[in-house]
Design an enzyme around this catalytic site. Structure first.
Site, PDB file in Angstrom:
ATOM      1  CB  CYS A  69      -1.047   0.108   0.977  1.00  0.00           C
ATOM      2  SG  CYS A  69      -2.505   0.951   0.815  1.00  0.00           S
ATOM      3  CG  HIS A 108      -3.236  -3.139   4.172  1.00  0.00           C
ATOM      4  ND1 HIS A 108      -2.094  -2.687   4.783  1.00  0.00           N
ATOM      5  CD2 HIS A 108      -3.808  -2.033   3.612  1.00  0.00           C
ATOM      6  CE1 HIS A 108      -1.964  -1.300   4.241  1.00  0.00           C
ATOM      7  NE2 HIS A 108      -2.847  -0.944   3.553  1.00  0.00           N
TER       8      HIS A 108
HETATM    9  N1  GLN Z   1      -2.201   6.814   2.166  1.00  0.00           N
HETATM   10  C1  GLN Z   1      -2.183   6.024   1.091  1.00  0.00           C
HETATM   11  C2  GLN Z   1      -3.574   5.999   0.549  1.00  0.00           C
HETATM   12  O1  GLN Z   1      -4.488   6.514   1.072  1.00  0.00           O
HETATM   13  C3  GLN Z   1      -2.015   4.793   1.516  1.00  0.00           C
HETATM   14  C4  GLN Z   1      -2.825   4.078   2.574  1.00  0.00           C
HETATM   15  C5  GLN Z   1      -2.617   2.746   3.053  1.00  0.00           C
HETATM   16  O2  GLN Z   1      -1.296   2.398   3.052  1.00  0.00           O
HETATM   17  N2  GLN Z   1      -3.376   1.880   3.530  1.00  0.00           N
HETATM   18  O3  GLN Z   1      -3.793   5.468  -0.482  1.00  0.00           O
END
Ligand code: GLN
Length: 249
Positions: free
Chosen positions: A93, A194
């Site tokens: 992510c 995740h």
């Molecule tokens: N901040 C990034 C987004 O919103 C990644 C989010 C995350 O790692 N879950 O896309």
């Protein structure tokens, strides 16, 4: 046998239990008598050339990404060299986004990326949240599924000809439009999944361990299979959840 694993920014990029991926790698290595030499690389640390067999970076909110992006960009050349030299890599992510060329966050700020993955990311209005199921084939002739959870504002676009990690069966994936998820460059995998990812997808944990061992051995290494009762159940439950409710705003 041992593998050296470098965890990038565990103190900044660690949401949705991404740290759990390390625990799974450590256990599945230990069950095969493989030493797991765990190291961390954070702000101000310099990766030693040839140090690690596997690099890992987790996800994070825009705020944490902004805090580490300049430092990660500085480590970029060393990471690119390490993967070119055979090291494996898993990026999840927010870490995945910053291994591309840039991430334009919800404030409009453009965070510099490493430019390792052939992609860029732009945050959209609505977050893409929910269970995800992918079809992928990291090893030719071995189709597999990956099940996980996504929560991102970022829409990621692969360059023409870039290899995605998989095809979206359920969920949003990279951008909710082109039907693919993640990116793969040799032994390096980037994904929005995740969960954490590896407890419900033990085959990917084993693939990463085998890549790391192959780098250290200088030749392909096959891992002996081990029992996966709970993991297989976890995968089935996660996959079913994704099929029934993934990919809806
Ligand atoms: N901040 C990034 C987004 O919103 C990644 C989010 C995350 O790692 N879950 O896309």
């Amino acid at each position: 046998m041992k593998i050296v694993v470098a965890h990038l920014y565990p103190d900044y990029l660690n949401i949705y239990a991404d740290r759990g991926n390390m625990a799974v790698l450590e256990r599945r290595a230990a069950w095969r008598g493989i030493d797991f030499d765990y190291r961390t690389l954070s702000v101000g640390d310099t990766p030693a050339p040839g140090e690690a067999d596997l690099y890992y970076v987790g996800g994070g909110q825009d705020r944490e990404q902004a805090l580490i992006a300049p430092d990660l960009a500085d480590k970029g050349a060393a990471l690119v060299e390490a993967v070119a030299g055979g090291a494996a890599l898993l990026a999840v992510c927010g870490g995945y986004q910053l291994l591309g060329r840039f991430y334009r966050d919800r404030s409009g700020a453009e965070l510099p990326g490493v430019g390792f993955f052939p992609l860029h990311t732009v945050a959209g209005e609505k977050r893409m949240i929910g269970d995800v199921l992918l079809e992928c084939e990291l090893a030719p002739g071995e189709p597999r599924t990956l099940a996980g959870f996504e929560n991102h504002a970022g829409r990621t676009f692969l360059d023409p000809g870039a290899e995605p990690l998989g095809r979206v069966v359920a969920g949003f994936g990279n951008n909710g439009e082109d039907g693919v998820e993640g990116c793969r460059v040799g032994r390096a995998v980037g994904t929005y999944l995740h969960g954490p990812l590896l407890p419900r997808n033990p085959w990917l944990a084993d693939w990463l361990i085998a890549q790391a061992l192959s780098r250290r051995a200088g030749e392909p290494v096959e891992l002996e299979p081990i029992a996966e009762d709970f993991e297989s159940q976890a995968h089935r439950v996660a996959a079913e959840r994704a099929r029934t409710r993934g990919g809806r705003f």
